[in-house]
Enzyme design. Structure first.
Site, PDB file in Angstrom:
ATOM      1  N   SER A 751       0.842  -1.196   0.000  1.00 38.94           N
ATOM      2  CA  SER A 751       0.000   0.000   0.000  1.00 38.94           C
ATOM      3  C   SER A 751       0.881   1.251   0.000  1.00 38.94           C
ATOM      4  O   SER A 751       1.653   1.455  -0.929  1.00 38.94           O
ATOM      5  CB  SER A 751      -0.968  -0.034   1.185  1.00 38.94           C
ATOM      6  OG  SER A 751      -1.974   0.934   1.039  1.00 38.94           O
ATOM      7  N   ASP A 826      -9.078  -4.547  -6.352  1.00 42.29           N
ATOM      8  CA  ASP A 826      -8.751  -3.610  -5.268  1.00 42.29           C
ATOM      9  C   ASP A 826      -9.636  -2.368  -5.376  1.00 42.29           C
ATOM     10  O   ASP A 826      -9.491  -1.568  -6.296  1.00 42.29           O
ATOM     11  CB  ASP A 826      -7.273  -3.227  -5.369  1.00 42.29           C
ATOM     12  CG  ASP A 826      -6.753  -2.544  -4.115  1.00 42.29           C
ATOM     13  OD1 ASP A 826      -7.559  -1.920  -3.397  1.00 42.29           O
ATOM     14  OD2 ASP A 826      -5.537  -2.630  -3.857  1.00 42.29           O
ATOM     15  N   HIS A 859      -7.714  -5.119  -1.658  1.00 40.46           N
ATOM     16  CA  HIS A 859      -6.460  -4.562  -1.162  1.00 40.46           C
ATOM     17  C   HIS A 859      -5.711  -5.520  -0.232  1.00 40.46           C
ATOM     18  O   HIS A 859      -4.494  -5.438  -0.082  1.00 40.46           O
ATOM     19  CB  HIS A 859      -6.747  -3.241  -0.444  1.00 40.46           C
ATOM     20  CG  HIS A 859      -5.557  -2.359  -0.275  1.00 40.46           C
ATOM     21  ND1 HIS A 859      -4.736  -1.996  -1.326  1.00 40.46           N
ATOM     22  CD2 HIS A 859      -5.022  -1.758   0.824  1.00 40.46           C
ATOM     23  CE1 HIS A 859      -3.760  -1.211  -0.878  1.00 40.46           C
ATOM     24  NE2 HIS A 859      -3.909  -1.070   0.415  1.00 40.46           N
TER      25      HIS A 859
END
Length: 892
Positions: A751, A826, A859
């Site tokens: 991330s 995502d 994610h």
């Protein structure tokens, strides 16, 4: 090459020894002292490692040596010649000259010296063999062990109940019974038998959660949840009648849209719920009132939209009952102007993919694009809800033609420039509501005190951080109302606010007082308020006072601000606490660095101690594996700032030997990776796996949290610049250490950490040989507006900053091995970020990177076994790129 054996099987392993380097804090894991040696047939001998010799092989080698030496001189002819010479010797003894005697004496002296040296060396070698530690044959901690629940600490959750005496908690047992237990040790009681919860066919219904009405007459049961985003889901709800023992559905008809959120009133048994984005009140579970009528795919009432769920409230809840249950405040989100983002779902949870992917549409405001328009509404259920003039205001039931009007907040910020960051009732009835309003870029905050009956309010305090220090205002919900008492005669509320550059505990009394009474101060930060005991006049909170890497529980008095620790400060610790409804008891969770445990404690009684979880299974499992050790400290980067760091040192760590190094990074504003929590995850694998045995380094550079605003806010308007500089400086520092192979440094992150690993690659500093980025942002113009603009301002006002933040220079990608990973489903960091970077690499003609996409994963990358696969591929990539402790490989 498979670096960790079969992905679903056991692994061959080596032994290890504790580090001899000075530890700055207690190690998180105990390991057995021993030296490392190779037992794997395909592994190279470990360099500069003491090897235990096989005694039989040693003597065999000696015999072979003498046989080889003799074979070069002996023959049948020699044996005969020797015999003849020997016979002559006995026949006539030779006569020695003075020279002969001198030579013999010299040779004898050499023989004596040789024998003496041999004896000394033999004794020394024997001594080393005797004192050499036994080889540790326990297996190493490998990738598969990450997914073995035996190596995961268990944390129990106590659902404290406002039933009977303080200290009662509930749980659902294996039979589906709701059981109430009192911490006083009395016999647990079945509150609701699971066998009573049945469907029309008399089959028992499984439920995953329950909530008891405040009058204890009904229980709301949650079943059949269907996940939406990170926190949101809809579900089927049932109501159990404690008097009739009957179950009925919350909704009237089975084919109705599912409920998205539900909440009991604080008194009686009235429910508020959101269905199809409209708000309803189920008064006394007898009469339904529809409160809003405009719910639609782009209109949310009492329920957060995607960006508020993700970035503001970290929850779906956007409705708040007044303490007396006579009024209901809620937010309305209008996403009409928010642009749509689409992405496909290829497999659609099927083994065989459908011919046409399912298209997901979400309203996602990207930086610079319209946010949802948010408004505050108050639904008054009964007359007299409030004080003074409010008593005379009649209650009007809303209708589709005459909907509830919004509370006027136009004097704070324009609707398109407004974020409602927190809502809290500041009363014992329904006469006052606190509302925290921020501007769009979240550097200016106004606190409004609203009169619910008049739908109006006034600003009671504000903070313009943008003008004060140029930084942002942290997003948090920390208001806590304090009723009038002898400790706080005029009542008020608690908040966590900025006190000389650090987050501290503030008491505002009375409620409309703009000046705080600081209950804490100093160069450290309060992280959360755990509970308030208004009868004792105490607030309980978690802070990083002892160390920014630790968390301890403290109490402070509301009148004198006397502060006391409630956890031991003599040893490193990271604690959290959950208090009972009366704040007389608390579940204390020790989360590291040693094996976590949980105890129930009683306020004011140090002798009371109830073990809830010891994690003995984890402790036993750890003894069966060779694990890394950890150490913490600070490192001076740039000669002007001390940054926290943490190292994982491999089993058998020898500071005189060279090790490959893996940096793990996150680095997002206000975040923290370096802390004292127990960790036995991917970093432990990379440090302990047999063929890897990396030194894993984590450094929290500028922008990270719990070290004050001066450390956090320099990254504003230039994300990725200073954070990248700090990781490169850290890499340069570690590359000079004697136990580091400076040619084999790698960095990875997920991330924001993936963004950091990518920015480090772009910087082309020549420090790292490999980088891995999982689900990275590669251009913050692709990320959501609420998060991005908090730190980067609007793109129209900071165009140069956004351009510098984006990854655009591909030169650095030619000079190291880069691995890019993303999930195609995502919803948070869109795979668009990865596709954009791939296009830039393609245009640049770069052939050195590798790419792996995980079908339909969001994610967290968990769909279809992806979570196991990703860690295997990350470790495999590193081994193929820069090798491990056993051998160095590089295919370029």
């Amino acid at each position: 090459m498979n670096l960790t054996g079969q992905r679903s099987g056991g692994y061959q392993s080596l032994a290890g020894k504790d580090s001899e380097i000075e530890e700055l804090l207690e190690t998180v894991i105990a390991t057995q002292p021993s030296h490392a040696s190779s037992s794997s047939s395909d592994a190279a001998v470990l360099p500069t490692t003491v090897q235990r010799k096989n005694l039989n092989a040693y003597y065999s080698d000696s015999e072979d040596y003498y046989e080889d030496d003799n074979s070069s001189t002996y023959s049948d002819h020699d044996e005969k010649h020797y015999a003849r010479d020997s016979e002559a010797v006995f026949q006539e003894p030779p006569k020695l000259t003075r020279g002969n005697r001198a030579c013999l004496a010299f040779l004898g002296l050499l023989l004596v010296i040789w024998v003496g040296v041999a004896v000394v060396l033999g004794i020394a070698r024997l001594n080393r063999l005797v004192h050499m530690p036994m080889e540790d044959m326990r297996p190493f901690f490998e990738v598969d062990d990450m997914f073995n629940t035996s190596f995961s600490p268990k944390y129990d959750f106590l659902a404290w109940m406002p039933i009977g005496a303080d200290g009662v908690y509930s749980r659902i047992d294996s039979n589906g019974d709701i059981v109430l237990t009192n911490v006083d040790g009395s016999e647990p009681k079945v509150f609701l038998p699971g066998a009573n919860v049945t469907d029309a066919n008399n089959e028992q219904i499984d439920f995953f959660a329950f909530r008891v009405s405040p009058d204890e007459k009904f229980v709301l049961l949650s079943t059949q949840a269907r996940k939406q985003w990170r926190h949101s889901f809809n579900a089927t709800y049932l109501i159990y009648d404690m008097s009739s023992y009957k179950v009925r559905p919350l909704l009237e008809h089975a084919d109705e849209p599912l409920v998205e959120h539900v909440a009991w009133s604080p008194v009686g048994h009235t429910l508020a719920y959101v269905q199809n984005n409209n708000l309803y009140v189920y008064e006394d579970l007898t009469t339904r009132h529809q409160v809003t009528f405009d719910g639609a795919p782009g209109i949310f009432n009492g329920l957060t939209d995607w960006v508020y769920e993700e970035e503001v409230y970290t929850s779906t809840n956007a409705l708040w009952w007044s303490p007396d249950g006579t009024a209901l405040a809620f937010l309305r989100f209008d996403e009409t102007e928010v642009p749509e983002f689409h992405f496909p779902i290829f497999m659609n949870n099927q083994k065989q993919a459908p011919a046409y992917p399912r298209d997901i549409m979400m309203k996602y405001p990207k930086a610079g694009y319209p946010n949802p328009i948010v408004s505050l509404h108050i639904h008054r259920l009964k007359a007299g809800a409030g004080a003074g003039a409010a008593d005379a205001v009649p209650v009007v039931a809303p209708t589709a033609a005459n909907p509830l009007k919004a509370v006027d907040l136009s004097y704070t910020f324009a609707a398109t420039n407004m974020i409602i960051a927190e809502v809290k009732w500041a009363t014992v009835d329904s006469s006052a509501l606190l509302v925290k309003v921020q501007n769009r870029v979240q550097n200016h905050e106004k606190v409004v005190l609203v009169d619910p009956a008049q739908y109006k309010g006034k600003v009671i305090r504000e903070w313009d951080a943008g003008k004060e220090d140029g930084g942002w205002i942290d997003m948090q919900q920390s208001y806590y109302y304090i009723a009038p008492s002898k400790f706080v005669p005029e009542g008020g509320y608690l908040d966590i606010g900025n006190n000389a550059g650090y987050n501290h505990l503030a008491l505002y009394t009375p409620v409309d007082n703009p000046q705080p009474k600081w209950l804490t101060n100093g160069e450290w930060e309060v992280s959360e308020i755990s509970a308030v005991d208004e009868k004792l006049g105490k607030v309980y909170f978690i802070s990083a006072e002892k160390s920014s890497m630790e968390r301890h529980l403290y109490s402070a008095t509301l009148d004198t601000a006397e502060r006391r620790p409630m956890t031991s400060l003599t040893e490193p610790g990271y604690y959290s606490a959950s208090f009972s409804t009366g704040a007389g008891y608390y579940l204390l969770s020790y989360r590291g660095p040693e094996v976590p445990w949980q105890k129930v404690k009683k306020v004011g009684d140090e002798k009371f101690n109830m073990d809830l979880e010891t994690n003995s299974q984890l402790e036993a499992a750890m003894k069966e594996k060779q694990l890394p050790t950890r150490r913490w400290g600070t490192v001076d980067l740039g000669g002007e700032r001390e940054c926290n760091y943490m190292e994982f040192l491999p089993p058998g760590f020898n500071p005189a030997e060279k090790h490959p190094v893996l940096f793990q990074v996150y680095g997002g504003p206000g975040s923290q990776l370096v802390d004292a929590q127990f960790q036995l995850g991917f970093s432990a694998v990379m440090s302990a796996a047999e063929k890897l045995r990396y030194v894993v380094v984590v450094v929290d550079g500028r922008g990270t949290g719990y070290k004050g605003r001066k450390f956090r806010i320099p990254v504003v308007n230039q994300l990725g610049k200073l954070e990248t500089e700090d990781q490169i400086l850290a890499g340069k520092h570690w590359s000079t250490l004697p136990y580091v192979d400076h040619k084999r440094l790698a960095i990875w992150g997920w991330s924001y950490g993936g963004f950091m690993a990518t920015k480090v690659t772009e910087a082309d500093a020549g420090v790292f040989s490999a980088a891995m980025a999982v689900a990275p942002v590669t251009d913050f113009r692709f990320y959501d507006a609420v998060y991005t603009e908090r730190y980067m301002n609007l793109p129209s006002l900071n165009a140069a900053g956004y351009e510098a933040t984006a990854v655009t220079n591909m030169t650095g990608f030619e000079n190291l091995d880069y691995f890019l990973v993303h999930g195609t489903g995502d919803d948070n960091v869109h795979v668009q970020n990865t596709y954009s970077l791939i296009d830039r690499l393609t245009v640049a003609g770069n052939h050195r990177y590798k790419l792996h996409v995980f079908t339909d994963s969001d994610h967290s990358i968990r769909a279809h076994n992806a979570n196991h696969e990703i860690y295997w591929r990350l470790s495999e990539f590193l081994y193929e790129s820069i090798g491990g402790y056993v051998e160095e490989l590089h295919h370029h």
